[in-house]
Design an enzyme around this catalytic site. Sequence first.
Site, mmCIF file in Angstrom:
data_model
loop_
_atom_site.group_PDB
_atom_site.id
_atom_site.type_symbol
_atom_site.label_atom_id
_atom_site.label_comp_id
_atom_site.label_asym_id
_atom_site.label_seq_id
_atom_site.Cartn_x
_atom_site.Cartn_y
_atom_site.Cartn_z
ATOM 1 N N ASP A 24 0.836 -1.210 0.000
ATOM 2 C CA ASP A 24 0.000 0.000 0.000
ATOM 3 C C ASP A 24 0.868 1.256 0.000
ATOM 4 O OD1 ASP A 24 -2.391 1.354 -0.065
ATOM 5 O OD2 ASP A 24 -2.708 1.290 2.107
ATOM 6 N N HIS A 41 2.179 3.454 -9.110
ATOM 7 C CA HIS A 41 1.985 2.031 -9.404
ATOM 8 C C HIS A 41 3.186 1.471 -10.180
ATOM 9 C CE1 HIS A 41 -1.902 2.247 -7.653
ATOM 10 N NE2 HIS A 41 -2.460 2.949 -8.609
ATOM 11 N N SER A 69 -7.602 -5.897 -4.895
ATOM 12 C CA SER A 69 -8.645 -6.477 -4.042
ATOM 13 C C SER A 69 -9.995 -6.470 -4.753
ATOM 14 C CB SER A 69 -8.748 -5.691 -2.727
ATOM 15 O OG SER A 69 -9.395 -4.456 -2.943
ATOM 16 N N LEU A 135 11.235 -20.206 -4.572
ATOM 17 C CA LEU A 135 10.166 -19.418 -3.941
ATOM 18 C C LEU A 135 8.815 -19.635 -4.626
ATOM 19 C CD1 LEU A 135 9.396 -16.971 -1.997
ATOM 20 C CD2 LEU A 135 9.805 -15.509 -4.002
ATOM 21 N N ARG A 192 2.196 -4.778 6.187
ATOM 22 C CA ARG A 192 1.433 -3.787 5.427
ATOM 23 C C ARG A 192 2.234 -2.499 5.391
ATOM 24 N NH1 ARG A 192 -4.796 -2.441 4.616
ATOM 25 N NH2 ARG A 192 -4.514 -0.658 3.241
ATOM 26 N N ILE A 199 -6.693 -4.818 7.629
ATOM 27 C CA ILE A 199 -6.487 -6.014 6.805
ATOM 28 C C ILE A 199 -7.076 -5.837 5.396
ATOM 29 C CG2 ILE A 199 -6.953 -8.527 6.681
ATOM 30 C CD1 ILE A 199 -5.058 -7.785 8.944
#
Length: 254
Positions: A24, A41, A69, A135, A192, A199
């Site tokens: 964020d 971005h 999201s 990974l 975050r 959340i």
Amino acid sequence: MSVDVRDSLTPPEQLPRHVAIIMDGNGRWAQQRSLPRTMGHREGAKAVRRIVQACSERGVTVLTLFAFSTENWRRPPWEVEVLMKLFLATLRNEIRRLDEANVRLRFIGDRSAFSGILQDYTAKAERRTAANTGLILVIAANYGGRWDMAQAGRKLAEEVAAGRLQPGSITADLFHHYTCLSDLPEPDLLIRTGGEQRISNFLLWQMAYTELYFTDRLWPDYDADDLESACAAFASRQRRFGQTADQIARSAHA
Ligand code: IPE
Ligand code: IPE
Ligand code: MG
């Protein structure tokens, strides 16, 4: 005298196996520089590359990144379009490097809302890297914790309707098998960036016992040293999973 953080890296056995990140602060990063949000971005995509590399090098098992999201569709249409284009472009640019770095890619979320080309490309990227053993990089796109639980509930209901399952045998363990990432260790550490302490509908089911770490650093500025600070904070915590501190200390010495 400054201490190089790399001189005192968290020992591998104390690292989180699964790191989840809510990336964020892209918009604020751009606003602080009087740039369009789009530039935030773009810089955020560079931070993704840095952190994937750092996790890969440190031997983290799973890295889950919240990219978009289920609520991000509420943003202005032009911003949603920019994010989708950047998503596809970043995948195209990075897939070869990721594959060569032995990274296994995986996507969670409802991909049916994406363009055909993005759906095809994500599937292709998963197939191309499926046999990699390094990974595991999970990209949460059009993902929401509530969506995840609802899709698990729907699948269970279908089993019941087909007569393959008794409602009485639905337990938390069984429900877990129908949620995303059930085959992977649960997130040990949630980071975050961007200063908010919430959340935002990320991995609600999976984060029942995840350690939470919030930092003011904006995502485009996030780097390997910041990740190390989060890992060090994680290593200093005692996870009790409902037990007492004494019980944990005793089992550690057993
Ligand atoms: C995170 O940065 C990126 C996405 C949610 C896709 P934001 O765009 O939310 O940045 P802020 O919170 O406005 O600074
Ligand atoms: C969370 O960030 C979602 C992603 C990072 C993809 P948001 O910026 O959308 O979260 P809110 O709206 O501030 O809670
Ligand atoms: Mg935000």
